[in-house]
Design a protein around this motif. Structure first.
Motif, short mmCIF file in Angstrom:
data_model
loop_
_atom_site.label_atom_id
_atom_site.label_comp_id
_atom_site.label_asym_id
_atom_site.label_seq_id
_atom_site.Cartn_x
_atom_site.Cartn_y
_atom_site.Cartn_z
N ALA A 268 0.83 -1.20 0.00
CA ALA A 268 0.00 0.00 0.00
C ALA A 268 0.87 1.26 0.00
CB ALA A 268 -0.93 -0.01 1.21
N GLN A 269 1.94 1.21 0.78
CA GLN A 269 2.82 2.36 0.85
C GLN A 269 3.48 2.61 -0.51
OE1 GLN A 269 5.92 1.97 3.79
NE2 GLN A 269 6.59 4.09 3.59
N HIS A 270 3.91 1.53 -1.17
CA HIS A 270 4.56 1.67 -2.47
C HIS A 270 3.55 2.19 -3.51
CE1 HIS A 270 7.54 0.86 -5.54
NE2 HIS A 270 6.62 0.20 -6.26
N ALA A 271 2.32 1.72 -3.46
CA ALA A 271 1.30 2.18 -4.40
C ALA A 271 1.00 3.65 -4.20
CB ALA A 271 0.02 1.37 -4.21
N GLU A 272 0.87 4.08 -2.94
CA GLU A 272 0.57 5.49 -2.67
C GLU A 272 1.71 6.38 -3.12
OE1 GLU A 272 -1.00 8.44 0.92
OE2 GLU A 272 -0.75 6.27 1.30
N GLN A 273 2.96 5.96 -2.87
CA GLN A 273 4.12 6.76 -3.29
C GLN A 273 4.15 6.89 -4.81
OE1 GLN A 273 7.40 4.63 -1.57
NE2 GLN A 273 7.15 5.55 0.47
N THR A 274 3.83 5.80 -5.50
CA THR A 274 3.84 5.83 -6.97
C THR A 274 2.80 6.80 -7.49
OG1 THR A 274 4.57 3.52 -7.03
CG2 THR A 274 3.62 4.43 -9.05
N ARG A 298 -5.00 -1.28 -11.52
CA ARG A 298 -4.00 -2.31 -11.20
C ARG A 298 -3.69 -2.38 -9.70
NH1 ARG A 298 -0.61 -3.12 -15.70
NH2 ARG A 298 0.46 -4.69 -14.42
N PHE A 299 -3.58 -1.22 -9.04
CA PHE A 299 -3.32 -1.25 -7.59
C PHE A 299 -4.53 -1.78 -6.82
CE2 PHE A 299 0.00 2.25 -8.28
CZ PHE A 299 1.06 1.36 -8.15
N THR A 300 -5.75 -1.43 -7.28
CA THR A 300 -6.95 -1.93 -6.60
C THR A 300 -7.02 -3.45 -6.68
OG1 THR A 300 -8.15 0.10 -7.14
CG2 THR A 300 -9.47 -1.81 -6.55
N GLU A 301 -6.58 -4.00 -7.80
CA GLU A 301 -6.64 -5.46 -7.99
C GLU A 301 -5.75 -6.22 -6.99
OE1 GLU A 301 -7.61 -5.61 -12.80
OE2 GLU A 301 -5.57 -5.94 -12.07
N CYS A 302 -4.72 -5.56 -6.46
CA CYS A 302 -3.82 -6.28 -5.56
C CYS A 302 -3.91 -5.83 -4.10
CB CYS A 302 -2.37 -6.18 -6.05
SG CYS A 302 -1.67 -4.51 -6.01
N LEU A 303 -4.70 -4.80 -3.82
CA LEU A 303 -4.80 -4.30 -2.45
C LEU A 303 -6.21 -4.50 -1.90
CD1 LEU A 303 -2.90 -0.90 -2.82
CD2 LEU A 303 -2.07 -2.96 -1.65
N GLU A 306 -10.58 -1.45 1.31
CA GLU A 306 -10.55 -0.35 2.28
C GLU A 306 -9.22 0.40 2.22
OE1 GLU A 306 -11.07 -3.48 2.90
OE2 GLU A 306 -13.19 -3.65 3.44
N THR A 307 -8.15 -0.36 2.04
CA THR A 307 -6.82 0.26 1.97
C THR A 307 -6.72 1.18 0.76
OG1 THR A 307 -5.85 -1.69 3.01
CG2 THR A 307 -4.34 -0.24 1.82
N MET A 308 -7.19 0.69 -0.39
CA MET A 308 -7.12 1.50 -1.61
C MET A 308 -8.01 2.73 -1.48
SD MET A 308 -5.53 1.55 -4.46
CE MET A 308 -5.58 2.66 -5.87
N GLN A 309 -9.15 2.56 -0.82
CA GLN A 309 -10.06 3.70 -0.61
C GLN A 309 -9.36 4.79 0.20
OE1 GLN A 309 -13.50 4.02 -1.65
NE2 GLN A 309 -13.06 6.11 -1.04
N ARG A 310 -8.64 4.39 1.26
CA ARG A 310 -7.93 5.39 2.10
C ARG A 310 -6.84 6.09 1.29
NH1 ARG A 310 -8.61 1.34 6.11
NH2 ARG A 310 -6.52 0.50 5.71
N ILE A 311 -6.13 5.33 0.44
CA ILE A 311 -5.09 5.94 -0.39
C ILE A 311 -5.68 7.01 -1.29
CG2 ILE A 311 -3.48 5.49 -2.29
CD1 ILE A 311 -2.96 2.74 -1.04
N LEU A 312 -6.79 6.68 -1.95
CA LEU A 312 -7.41 7.64 -2.87
C LEU A 312 -7.88 8.89 -2.14
CD1 LEU A 312 -9.56 5.27 -5.17
CD2 LEU A 312 -7.30 6.22 -5.61
N ASN A 313 -8.38 8.72 -0.93
CA ASN A 313 -8.85 9.88 -0.16
C ASN A 313 -7.72 10.84 0.20
OD1 ASN A 313 -11.48 8.93 -0.23
ND2 ASN A 313 -11.36 7.91 1.77
N ARG A 314 -6.49 10.28 0.29
CA ARG A 314 -5.35 11.12 0.72
C ARG A 314 -4.61 11.77 -0.45
NH1 ARG A 314 -4.34 6.70 4.57
NH2 ARG A 314 -2.79 5.83 3.13
N LEU A 315 -4.89 11.38 -1.66
CA LEU A 315 -4.11 11.89 -2.79
C LEU A 315 -4.46 13.34 -3.10
CD1 LEU A 315 -4.26 8.86 -5.28
CD2 LEU A 315 -2.31 9.63 -3.93
#
Length: 581
Positions: A268-274, A298-303, A306-315
């Motif tokens: 998740a950390q690597h996806a958010e940084q990317t 692609r990131f949603t498919e592997c995470l 809920e985790t991906m949702q939080r990442i999107l909210n922070r971008l």
């Protein structure tokens, strides 16, 4: 005295004797024919002799089709089979087409299926008479009667044949009719087979009907699998997905590897940084939104969702006009690709503006509930009867027609409703052009059950938008033995100079409605010899239906053309056979 008189006139007796003898020789066959009992087998033989004398191939084809239809109407199935099998290959296929038609009309569905299986192998062929009929309509008619008989597996086969004759044709909608009827009959496997071949984008209600039936049987896992299968069939090619640059592709592959290794937080950390790096290094003018969408997928498919949702909210997406839309769209598509229906339903509730292309939201919600083990709630969502959906759609279409055409007769609306809900072909619209095509297809198929409704609809569509196909109704009615008072209305509304008009009047006479036919014929004026022969052939058959067999035979034998004599004699024979004569 008497002897003297005889001697005086004896010369006159000798003179008249050859004349009388000649008259007796001439009249003897007619007298014998008139005095002997009329029998169906004799008339069939007479028609067969007429047919054998035909030299022209087209005349033989036409006469053979008429003859075999009459044999079948008479219940002489074995004779009909032997007759068709003995025909030369040049005419056998189109004649067998009419044989199968007649078998279906006679209710001999097993034999019709057997013969239809043979008939599917040849390519397209010229039919015995010019009409609106097409080879595949034969299989549509067969499917309709099989459905009515509750033989849904056989009906499926008939529809496959129709679609094989004309891939992607209108008979695909018959699968939906079969599915609905099969579920009501408890034949769930048959319904599933039908829907697997139906156009998925039109099977919304029928899919829910099957899912509900499976849940009622206590098979939630099978219901979910079936729903997943239907959703997969609806999924469209995702044109927004693009090939990522090597650096971004490597980042996606690394995050996926971390997730597979159980290191979800690191992934998740690597996806958010990317994603942050990509947004930071591009402006509104240089950013590739399709690449951003692809990263989100692609990131949603592997995470975890809920985790991906939080990442999107922070971008930080405020600086870009469409970045959030593409990221959210990619997130939803990633959930679809990984079949996480519960998360997808929750995401759509939060972001109601986002739609999954082509996939009904209720399917997604039910799949999510089933994944979560909430079977009772899923069953509640499926209880909405798809039949009522179809009924509501039909009513909506009819209301639109009433608004657009305020003078449409109530009986036409009722006929359209029955066709739209029960006929094997179901169009998406009931506008005149669509309704007309539906009705003409019914007439060409030879369906007696729907002929009245079809004639009523064609009468209305022709009044709204006159078209050259309407007269084919008369031809089909004549040759296929179809009749209904609605036909009279169409005849009255049509110019007597139209091609096949007299066939319509002859069809009325052929049904035994002789007085009505005579009244309709008053408008025609003087008929050509060919048209007059057509009418008299129908009238002769009508006489037989009224029990006036000797008059009927006399009229049939007096017809000037062999085609009409074959038609009339064979059908009079069929009427006699029905009476055991």
């Amino acid at each position: 005295m008497m002897q003297q008189r005889w001697q005086r006139y004896r010369w006159l007796g000798w003179l008249l004797m050859p004349v009388v003898g000649g008259l007796l020789l001439i009249l003897a066959p007619w007298v014998v024919q008139e005095l002997r009992p009329i029998h169906s087998s004799a008339l069939f033989r007479e028609a067969r002799v007429e047919l054998a004398a035909q030299q022209h191939l087209w005349h033989r084809l036409h006469g053979a089709a008429l003859y075999v239809r009459a044999l079948t109407r008479a219940g002489e199935m074995q004779q009909a089979i032997e007759f068709v099998d003995a025909l030369p290959s040049a005419i056998k296929t189109p004649v067998q087409h009419e044989f199968i038609h007649a078998l279906i009309a006679a209710g001999a569905l097993d034999l019709a299926l057997e013969r239809a299986r043979e008939q599917i192998t040849p390519g397209n062929y010229k039919l015995p008479w010019q009409s609106y009929d097409e080879p595949e309509s034969l299989y549509g008619y067969l499917a309709s009667e099989l459905i009515e008989a509750g033989r849904y597996d056989d009906a499926l086969q008939a529809v496959r044949w129709a679609c094989q004759k004309e891939p992607g044709n209108m008979y695909e909608t018959a699968y939906l009719v079969i599915a609905r009827r099969a579920v009501r009959a408890g034949q769930i496997d048959t319904a599933i087979h039908a829907l697997e071949q139906a156009p998925a984008h039109r099977a919304f209600g029928e899919t829910l009907l099957v899912v509900n039936a499976l849940l009622q049987r206590g098979q939630p896992a099978r219901a979910l699998n079936f729903l997943n299968h239907q959703i997969k069939r609806l999924e469209q090619k995702d044109d927004a997905l693009v090939a990522l640059p090597p650096a971004l592709e490597a980042a996606v592959q690394h995050a996926s590897a971390l997730a597979r290794a159980g290191r979800t937080n690191d992934a998740a950390q690597h996806a958010e940084q990317t994603l942050r790096r990509y947004l930071r290094t591009h402006t509104q003018q240089t950013i590739n939104f399709d690449a951003l969408y692809t990263l989100a997928v692609r990131f949603t498919e592997c995470l975890p969702a809920e985790t991906m949702q939080r990442i999107l909210n922070r971008l930080p997406t405020d600086a870009y006009e469409c970045a959030e839309t593409h990221l959210r769209g990619g997130y939803l598509q990633g959930l679809v690709n990984t079949r996480r229906w519960g998360a997808l339903t929750a995401a759509r509730e939060r972001d109601s503006d986002f739609e999954i292309r082509g996939i009904p939201s209720r399917w997604i919600a039910i799949a999510g509930l089933l994944q979560a083990g909430k079977v009772s709630e899923a069953r509640t969502l499926t209880r909405k009867d798809p039949e009522s959906d179809r009924a509501r759609w039909v009513q909506s279409q009819l209301q639109q027609l009433q608004q657009k055409y305020p003078t449409i007769p109530p009986e036409t609306l009722r006929a359209l409703e029955r066709i739209a809900r029960q006929w094997v072909v179901q169009y998406e619209f009931l506008e005149p052009d669509y309704a007309d095509s539906l009705a003409l297809g019914i007439v060409a198929s030879g369906s007696e059950r729907f002929f009245q409704d079809a004639a009523q609809v064609i009468r209305w569509t022709d009044s709204v938008n006159p078209h050259e196909d309407a007269p084919f109704v008369f031809q089909s009615a004549y040759y296929l033995g179809l009749d209904d008072p609605a036909l009279d209305e169409l005849i009255r509304a049509t110019d007597p100079e139209e091609v096949y008009w007299v066939h319509g009047v002859a069809a009325v006479a052929q049904a035994g409605r002789l007085e009505q036919a005579e009244a309709l014929l008053q408008r025609a004026g003087r008929l050509s010899d060919d048209k007059a022969a057509t009418y008299r052939a129908g009238y002769a058959i009508g006489l037989a239906k009224r029990g006036r067999y000797r008059e009927a035979v006399r009229m049939a034998r007096g017809l000037p053309y062999a085609e009409h004599r074959i038609f009339a004699l064979a059908n009079i024979a069929a009427e006699l056979k029905k009476q055991g004569m």
